[in-house]
Scaffold this active site. Structure first.
Site, mmCIF file in Angstrom:
data_model
loop_
_atom_site.group_PDB
_atom_site.id
_atom_site.type_symbol
_atom_site.label_atom_id
_atom_site.label_comp_id
_atom_site.label_asym_id
_atom_site.label_seq_id
_atom_site.Cartn_x
_atom_site.Cartn_y
_atom_site.Cartn_z
ATOM 1 N N ASP A 46 2.871 -16.643 34.501
ATOM 2 C CA ASP A 46 3.121 -17.721 35.219
ATOM 3 C C ASP A 46 2.135 -18.724 35.825
ATOM 4 O OD1 ASP A 46 5.730 -16.495 35.257
ATOM 5 O OD2 ASP A 46 5.236 -15.046 36.927
ATOM 6 N N LYS A 105 1.492 -22.066 31.836
ATOM 7 C CA LYS A 105 1.207 -22.274 30.575
ATOM 8 C C LYS A 105 2.079 -23.417 29.950
ATOM 9 C CE LYS A 105 1.688 -17.800 29.683
ATOM 10 N NZ LYS A 105 1.625 -17.382 30.719
ATOM 11 N N GLY A 161 8.994 -16.912 30.717
ATOM 12 C CA GLY A 161 9.733 -18.234 30.898
ATOM 13 C C GLY A 161 8.963 -19.337 31.451
ATOM 14 N N HIS A 162 9.144 -20.567 30.857
ATOM 15 C CA HIS A 162 8.553 -21.498 31.453
ATOM 16 C C HIS A 162 9.556 -22.818 31.654
ATOM 17 C CE1 HIS A 162 7.277 -21.297 26.890
ATOM 18 N NE2 HIS A 162 8.428 -22.241 27.069
ATOM 19 N N GLN A 177 3.328 -14.399 28.712
ATOM 20 C CA GLN A 177 2.849 -13.416 29.936
ATOM 21 C C GLN A 177 1.181 -13.949 30.341
ATOM 22 O OE1 GLN A 177 4.700 -11.559 27.264
ATOM 23 N NE2 GLN A 177 6.459 -12.262 28.458
HETATM 24 P P1 IMP Z 1 8.752 -6.338 30.969
HETATM 25 O O1 IMP Z 1 8.131 -7.318 30.220
HETATM 26 O O2 IMP Z 1 10.205 -6.981 31.311
HETATM 27 O O3 IMP Z 1 8.857 -4.950 30.756
HETATM 28 O O4 IMP Z 1 8.045 -6.462 32.538
HETATM 29 C C1 IMP Z 1 7.017 -5.384 32.697
HETATM 30 C C2 IMP Z 1 6.038 -6.491 33.939
HETATM 31 O O5 IMP Z 1 5.626 -7.581 33.415
HETATM 32 C C3 IMP Z 1 7.081 -6.789 35.183
HETATM 33 O O6 IMP Z 1 6.240 -6.783 36.350
HETATM 34 C C4 IMP Z 1 7.419 -8.161 34.902
HETATM 35 O O7 IMP Z 1 7.712 -8.691 36.085
HETATM 36 C C5 IMP Z 1 5.928 -8.823 34.485
HETATM 37 N N1 IMP Z 1 6.408 -9.818 33.276
HETATM 38 C C6 IMP Z 1 7.051 -9.589 31.972
HETATM 39 N N2 IMP Z 1 6.841 -11.065 31.506
HETATM 40 C C7 IMP Z 1 6.460 -11.843 32.544
HETATM 41 C C8 IMP Z 1 6.113 -13.258 32.468
HETATM 42 O O8 IMP Z 1 6.325 -14.016 31.478
HETATM 43 N N3 IMP Z 1 5.346 -13.752 33.650
HETATM 44 C C9 IMP Z 1 5.410 -12.819 34.673
HETATM 45 N N4 IMP Z 1 5.526 -11.681 34.707
HETATM 46 C C10 IMP Z 1 6.070 -11.051 33.493
#
Ligand code: IMP
Length: 416
Positions: free
Chosen positions: A14, A17, A41-42, A216
């Site tokens: 976040d 990007k 997500g963007h 991420q």
């Molecule tokens: P997962 O990727 O859904 O398994 O989540 C694992 C961790 O990564 C959690 O703390 C999510 O909130 C974080 N996370 C996953 N994708 C993103 C992203 O695109 N932005 C911010 N945090 C993310």
């Protein structure tokens, strides 16, 4: 070979990007996603329209050639919804990308419930899908999704192994239902599925402008992040090698960082704020997750974290985003070091046990008052106090700041 650039998040995701990929997409011929899934997500603001995307690379808004490479995990329903947002998309999807199935999403929820230490996943099935991939569970890839015979066989195999973990009333009927739904997705997506590695190689040989869009952020990387509070894949710049089958000998690596820090979900966060300044970042920065809508945790800019991020990503340049959000704060702090067990360190520790005891040491700066930075077009036109803040970060990290973002719109961008 500076016509190849990758954009990576230097913090916990976040970082903004989307806007920056969108900015560079203007000149790119091909934009590629190589990791993660719809956990990313963007939001892109273009032509007075807001696009919320999870899977499709940001270049879609400009009608560029897009690739979703093998390192991604794909929820076909979400992908189709995004494709339908555009009149036309020039998209290629790797046949080797793994497919997120309904049982992955169910398992994500169940596993999170059972965890004593919650991770706060996005519940999109990301972890279970990557687990099946590395566990060699004969998981379903995009090539299987478009081949009905293999799809049915694999759904049955996968469901019977999942039945040990998930209770199904009638597994045969459930398999039929999934097959009907997912073979439909396969039919829709078939025309996009191909050998993206060969296509990318052709484009590189043609000397096209190539833009890799990382998902991420650095500290969500499964190897180098704040384990276990991470996602289930590699998120660093190096992840693109395996994530799309290309080994860059020469490439520009641009690290994106907010002018403060945010994190969504659980896990270590040394400079986290629990006071009015934290509230300021949340409210003024509108810090709510694009994917889950959860409020983000907010904190001061963290140099030890960023020094590690520069090292892990080999960043050549930085983009400082959301600088405008600092306006209105009376005093601003930057964490310069951590104190851990009576010793100071200037780099985020490798051993996360040490991180539990990290006490941030701050340097204080004058606030920017209520100046509106959004109209400023040149770095040298930034007010003195703002320049002090930006120059300090650049000097400490020894990496040039290439762009400063002072608002969500494309035009609210300063090229340094
Ligand atoms: P997962 O990727 O859904 O398994 O989540 C694992 C961790 O990564 C959690 O703390 C999510 O909130 C974080 N996370 C996953 N994708 C993103 C992203 O695109 N932005 C911010 N945090 C993310």
């Amino acid at each position: 070979m500076n016509n190849i650039r990758t954009i990576v998040g230097m913090q916990f995701g976040d970082e903004g990007k989307g806007k920056i990929v969108d900015f560079f997409s203007n000149d790119a011929d091909v934009v590629i996603r190589y990791n993660g899934g719809d956990n990313a997500g963007h939001t892109i603001v273009a032509n007075s329209k807001k696009y919320k995307l999870h899977l499709i690379p940001s270049g879609s808004v400009y009608g560029k050639d897009l690739i979703i490479a093998n390192g991604c995990v794909l929820n076909p329903k979400i992908l189709i919804d995004e494709i339908k947002m555009f009149d036309q998309v020039r998209l290629r999807i790797s046949g080797r990308a793994n497919v997120i199935m309904p049982y992955h999403i169910e398992l994500d929820g169940l596993q999170e419930e059972e965890r004593q230490k919650k991770i706060g996943t996005t519940k999109r099935g990301i972890g279970p899908c990557f687990s099946d991939k590395v566990n060699r569970s004969n998981a379903i890839r995009m090539y299987d999704l478009i081949d009905e015979k293999t799809l049915m066989k694999k759904i049955k195999e996968n469901l019977s192994s999942k039945a040990k973990l998930i209770k199904y009333d009638d597994i045969e009927e459930y398999a039929e239902n999934i097959f009907r739904e997912y073979s439909g997705y396969g039919k829709f997506l078939e025309k996009y599925v191909c050998d993206t590695g060969v296509y990318l190689d052709e484009k590189i040989k043609e000397n096209k402008e190539i833009l890799f869009e990382g998902a991420q952020g650095c500290f969500l990387d499964v190897d180098h992040g704040t384990y276990p509070f991470v996602t289930s894949s590699n998120t660093l710049s190096g992840a693109l090698c395996c994530g799309c089958g290309f080994f860059p000998k020469d490439m520009k690596i641009t690290g994106i960082t907010k002018a403060y820090v945010t994190r969504v979900g659980e896990g270590y966060f040394p400079t986290e704020l629990f006071d009015n300044d934290g509230e300021h970042f949340l409210k003024v920065g509108v810090e709510y997750g694009t994917t889950t809508g959860r409020p983000r945790r907010c904190g001061w800019f963290d140099l030890p974290l960023m020094r590690r991020a520069v090292l892990l990503n080999s960043a050549d340049s930085l983009v400082l985003t959301k600088l405008d959000v600092l306006s209105g704060l009376k005093k601003i702090k930057i964490c310069t070091h951590y104190k851990i067990n009576n010793k100071t360190t200037d780099i985020f520790p490798d051993n996360l046990e040490e991180l539990k005891h990290a006490e941030p040491i701050y340097q204080e700066f004058d606030g920017f008052e209520d100046v509106d930075l959004s109209k400023i077009k040149k770095r040298e036109e930034l007010p003195e106090k703002v320049q002090v803040y930006v120059n300090f970060i650049e000097k400490q990290l020894k990496v040039p700041i290439e762009i400063i973002s002072v608002g969500p719109k494309r035009e609210e961008t300063i090229i340094c």
